[in-house]
Design a protein around this motif. Structure first.
Motif, short mmCIF file in Angstrom:
data_model
loop_
_atom_site.label_atom_id
_atom_site.label_comp_id
_atom_site.label_asym_id
_atom_site.label_seq_id
_atom_site.Cartn_x
_atom_site.Cartn_y
_atom_site.Cartn_z
N LEU A 133 19.08 36.61 22.28
CA LEU A 133 18.58 36.23 23.62
C LEU A 133 17.23 35.39 23.33
N VAL A 134 16.38 35.97 22.55
CA VAL A 134 15.11 35.14 22.09
C VAL A 134 15.68 33.85 21.48
N ARG A 135 16.58 33.79 20.61
CA ARG A 135 17.01 32.47 20.16
C ARG A 135 17.45 31.45 21.20
N VAL A 136 18.13 32.04 22.00
CA VAL A 136 18.82 31.10 23.09
C VAL A 136 17.91 30.69 24.24
N ILE A 137 16.88 31.44 24.52
CA ILE A 137 15.69 30.91 25.19
C ILE A 137 14.99 29.82 24.48
N ARG A 138 14.70 29.99 23.15
CA ARG A 138 14.00 29.00 22.49
C ARG A 138 14.75 27.79 22.42
N ALA A 139 16.05 27.91 22.15
CA ALA A 139 17.04 26.92 22.03
C ALA A 139 17.17 25.90 23.36
N THR A 140 17.29 26.54 24.40
CA THR A 140 17.61 26.06 25.82
C THR A 140 16.09 25.63 26.45
N THR A 141 15.20 26.42 26.09
CA THR A 141 13.75 25.82 26.69
C THR A 141 13.70 26.11 28.37
N PRO A 142 14.04 26.98 28.96
CA PRO A 142 13.97 27.05 30.38
C PRO A 142 12.81 27.32 31.06
#
Length: 584
Positions: A133-142
């Motif tokens: 989840l941390v990775r996908v937040i860093r990837a999607t930058t919401p």
């Protein structure tokens, strides 16, 4: 109401020809199963059209443990169907990307820690879901993260766990010390979202357009709750509520296809979609902690987690005022009842236990649905007889291939907690009986959501079930013998707890209608804290009877087997399952 203060500034690798990150989304929704987002889709669609804010969805599992109203598929095969349903549903509201973490979904539980153990089982690290989840937040930058309510009462443990991990990921994604290998080896940059919202399905606020954009204080948490009204019209000419209904009806495996096609609620009576504001400007909102005393283990664990997150107010009033448990004494009978689906003279000398409305549509009359239950014991066997009055038959399922997920049609379920101290149903016995099956078949029995799952012939080999069904149809009677040796632990005759539940369908679309229970409170089928006491005077369990560890399904559909997920990964640059990105 805008989703965030300003639009996000994308960062990191994977830039498109337009200069923005391929994976960037202004709003990121994090849920546990396909369909968890559907009651927020009107909001996501409106934000896109009115505010120009793009959204993406993270779904931790593919819902392999849910029901299937359209076929016999289960496990990974069902998960793939549910992914297709979800992608179609969110697409109606303009959401293109759905990221799956490939975690296994299992039966309905109220226990978040149990869910976490299953999601992060060895050889994965205990933090694996959080890392992804941390990775996908860093990837999607919401700029805005929306997730599920993490509180424990009366909701799926997977929903709670999704909310907890999303809250933690929101706090950690901007910290370069959190999972530093993602920054050093995978070349992501820390990213700190601005606003964190949680769905607040049960919040009651004003109706109609007046609720739109309102910030109302939730008396439980003392936090603001924001309303987004789905009654306005999109450029398509449909209301956002209607578009959301169109999306919901794509979830046919979950029975949502039976929802009325058109939303007919008058605009002035249409409620908002409500969201609790947990954090703003990157910081948790503050409120006073109102500590509860006498917490049961599940609620004490949640309180401790909330305190570690420096959000102790999340646990305010988390444990409800449980009503007093009902209780009954099971008589010992000299002769074992004959399991034939009827009460023969002298078999059940104790009085009947009346079942009450628990969930779903209330019975319109005693002829619509009503039920009572009787117990007796002979030696090491428990006998139960449940009489159900019902005016319409539900779907008749195939006894050989589909005697499972009984809540889809007319059925009776009996839950037994052998020592009366379970925090979740993994240490209990739960068996359901379908009173009638397809092609004139009789009763069939199986277990689900407990220490063992599957046909009773394999999971409770000593169990015997029978039924009688009235003709013309006015209801049925289910009778079963349950050997106490089939329970997952030795029975304590003074602490045994139980519940009896009746599921009433009235339709042929494999969707439930009304639910009754002996102890009817909260999630009566899955919350052992609710179950009533069932005393067995004179019973002594045989010495040396073992305790069995739970058997939990671990099969999960995988992104590598999904063309839609593979294509999305190519387009966004986010690895399948939101796993590690290869160094470049």
């Amino acid at each position: 109401m805008a989703a965030c203060d300003t639009k996000a500034e994308p960062t990191g690798r994977g830039a498109s020809s337009s200069g923005t990150d391929r994976a960037h989304a202004d709003v990121l929704f994090i849920g546990a199963h396909p369909d968890d987002e559907f009651q927020s889709l009107a909001t996501l669609g409106r934000w896109k059209e009115k505010e120009g804010l793009s959204s993406a969805v993270v779904t931790i599992t593919r819902g392999e443990g849910g029901g299937n109203a359209i076929g016999p598929q289960e496990g990974a095969a069902l998960g793939m169907i549910r992914e297709t349903e979800e992608r179609k549903a969110v697409g109606i509201l303009g959401v293109r990307d759905v990221y799956y973490l490939d975690k296994p979904d299992f039966w309905y539980t109220l226990n978040a820690p149990l869910t976490g153990k299953v999601w992060n089982r060895a050889p994965q690290r205990p933090t694996d879901t959080l890392e992804r989840l941390v990775r996908v937040i860093r990837a999607t930058t919401p700029k805005t993260v929306v997730t599920m309510d993490p509180r424990p009462f009366n909701q799926h443990g997977a929903h709670q766990q999704a909310g907890r991990r999303a809250i933690e990921a929101f706090a950690m994604a901007g910290d370069p010390k959190a999972f530093p290998e993602q920054i050093k080896d995978e070349k992501y940059k820390p990213w700190k979202p601005s606003r964190l919202l949680t769905q607040s399905w049960g919040f009651k606020g004003p109706l109609g357009a007046q609720c739109d954009g309102r910030r109302i204080t939730d008396k439980s948490t003392e936090l603001p709750v924001l309303g987004v009204w789905p009654g306005g019209r999109s450029v398509s000419g449909k209301t956002w509520a209607q578009l959301e209904r169109d999306a919901a009806r794509t979830y046919k495996t979950q029975g949502f296809g039976s929802l009325p096609k058109d939303v007919t609620t008058p605009a002035e009576k249409m409620p908002c979609e409500w969201f609790t504001v947990v954090a703003e400007n990157g910081k948790p909102r503050q409120a006073e902690e109102r500590a509860q005393s006498g917490l049961r283990p599940q609620y004490a664990e949640f309180r401790d987690w909330a305190r570690r997150m420096k959000m102790p107010w999340l646990a305010n009033e988390a444990q409800p005022a449980y009503p007093a448990r009902p209780s009954a004494t099971v008589p010992e009978v000299a002769k074992a009842p004959v399991v034939n689906g009827k009460a023969d003279p002298g078999e059940y000398p104790a009085g009947a236990l009346k079942l009450a409305h628990w969930e779903g549509t209330r019975c319109s009359s005693a002829k619509d649905c009503a039920a009572d239950a009787r117990f007796a014991r002979h030696g090491d066997d428990l006998f139960v007889l449940v009489h159900v009055t019902d005016d319409k038959k539900g779907a008749a399922l195939d006894a050989k291939t589909d005697c499972k997920r009984h809540w889809r049609t007319d059925s009776v379920e009996v839950g037994l907690d052998p020592q009366g101290r379970s925090d979740d149903t993994s240490t209990t016995f739960k068996a359901a009986v379908l009173p009638f099956t397809a092609n004139g078949g009789g009763a069939c029995a199986g277990r689900d959501g407990d220490n063992r799952q599957g046909p009773a012939a394999k999971t409770a080999p000593g169990m015997v079930a029978a039924s009688t069904v009235t003709e013309p149809y006015e209801g049925y009677t289910v009778e079963a013998k349950i050997p106490l040796a089939d329970l997952p632990a030795p029975v304590d005759p003074d602490r045994l707890t139980a519940n009896v539940l009746v599921f009433d369908s009235d339709t042929q679309d494999k969707a439930g209608h009304s639910r009754l229970a002996w102890s009817a409170y909260g999630s009566a089928q899955a919350d052992p804290y609710v179950w009533g006491g069932l005393r067995l005077p004179g019973y002594v369990p045989p010495p040396g009877r073992p305790t069995h560890a739970p058997d939990i399904p671990l099969e999960a559909a995988l992104s590598k087997d999904s063309k839609a997920s593979r294509d999305q990964s190519e387009r966004t640059g986010v690895p399948l399952g939101c796993g590690p990105r290869r160094p470049q």
